[in-house]
Design a protein around this motif. Structure first.
Motif, PDB file in Angstrom:
ATOM      1  N   ALA A 108      -9.571   2.901  -4.968  1.00 17.04           N
ATOM      2  CA  ALA A 108      -8.515   2.374  -4.103  1.00 17.04           C
ATOM      3  C   ALA A 108      -7.169   2.999  -4.452  1.00 17.04           C
ATOM      4  O   ALA A 108      -6.382   3.332  -3.564  1.00 17.04           O
ATOM      5  CB  ALA A 108      -8.454   0.857  -4.218  1.00 17.04           C
ATOM      6  N   MET A 131      -4.738   5.054  -1.923  1.00 18.35           N
ATOM      7  CA  MET A 131      -3.346   4.655  -1.704  1.00 18.35           C
ATOM      8  C   MET A 131      -2.409   5.844  -1.918  1.00 18.35           C
ATOM      9  O   MET A 131      -1.496   6.082  -1.124  1.00 18.35           O
ATOM     10  CB  MET A 131      -2.969   3.490  -2.613  1.00 18.35           C
ATOM     11  CG  MET A 131      -3.537   2.167  -2.136  1.00 18.35           C
ATOM     12  SD  MET A 131      -2.923   0.772  -3.082  1.00 18.35           S
ATOM     13  CE  MET A 131      -4.201   0.642  -4.314  1.00 18.35           C
ATOM     14  N   LEU A 187      -4.427  -0.964   1.120  1.00 16.88           N
ATOM     15  CA  LEU A 187      -4.447   0.280   1.884  1.00 16.88           C
ATOM     16  C   LEU A 187      -3.688   0.129   3.202  1.00 16.88           C
ATOM     17  O   LEU A 187      -2.942   1.024   3.608  1.00 16.88           O
ATOM     18  CB  LEU A 187      -5.881   0.724   2.151  1.00 16.88           C
ATOM     19  CG  LEU A 187      -6.712   1.079   0.916  1.00 16.88           C
ATOM     20  CD1 LEU A 187      -8.159   1.343   1.314  1.00 16.88           C
ATOM     21  CD2 LEU A 187      -6.129   2.272   0.185  1.00 16.88           C
TER      22      LEU A 187
END
Length: 189
Positions: free
Chosen positions: A91, A95, A122
């Motif tokens: 993640a 990002m 996100l």
């Protein structure tokens, strides 16, 4: 016994697709128009997914930058790499890539077949970059839905089995690709 179980997989998948066809046709048309608007205005489509959904993101970017069923110039689309080196978790990698590559007028197409807990972050990063967002999601009931803006589109496949959601996401990718091609090129003969 095994043959019946296999047949049941087909029946379950077909039933789900039949059930969601009517509910998803309008949001799919809106999503396709959003994508065409972004692409024709000089924006890009950034696709992303965590876990096995990353493969769907890559597949969709290939359909756009390559071709679907009609020959056409490549469209400005790229899949973000959730496995980028140097990040503690996928993640964080996504990002950072949204912050790096995402610009106002671009669109994030996020695949979320299984709850990852990262979708909200996100979406916030994409919104911070003034990007539009389309989310292909499953039945999980996550807090991230509150981060969707009125201008975002969610294509939700309400099923408890990941395999059924993933199958539907592949069809949704084909529907989006076809709708984009029809708008840009006209219907194939």
């Amino acid at each position: 016994m095994l043959e019946q179980r296999i047949q049941q997989q087909f029946f379950e998948s077909a039933d789900l697709l039949y059930q969601v066809a009517e509910n998803l046709s309008r949001p799919l048309a809106v999503a396709a128009q959003m994508m065409v608007d972004a692409l024709t205005a000089g924006g890009r489509v950034l696709t992303a997914g965590l876990g096995i959904s990353a493969a769907d993101a890559t597949y969709m970017a290939s359909l756009l930058s390559g071709r679907f069923e009609q020959e056409r110039p490549g469209l400005a689309a790229m899949a973000l790499d959730a496995q980028a080196q140097g990040y503690a978790d996928p993640a964080s990698a996504l990002m950072r890539q949204i912050q790096t590559f995402g610009h106002p007028g671009d669109l994030l197409l996020l695949f979320e077949a299984q709850a990852s807990g990262a979708a909200g972050a996100l979406l916030q990063v994409a919104h911070g970059q003034e990007m539009s967002v389309i989310v292909l999601s499953g039945a999980q009931d996550d807090d991230w839905r509150a981060t969707l803006l009125d201008t975002d589109v969610q294509l939700r496949v309400p099923h408890s089995r990941f395999a059924r959601v993933a199958e539907a996401h592949r069809l949704l990718s084909h529907c989006l690709s076809d709708a984009i091609d029809v708008q840009l090129l006209g219907a194939a003969e």
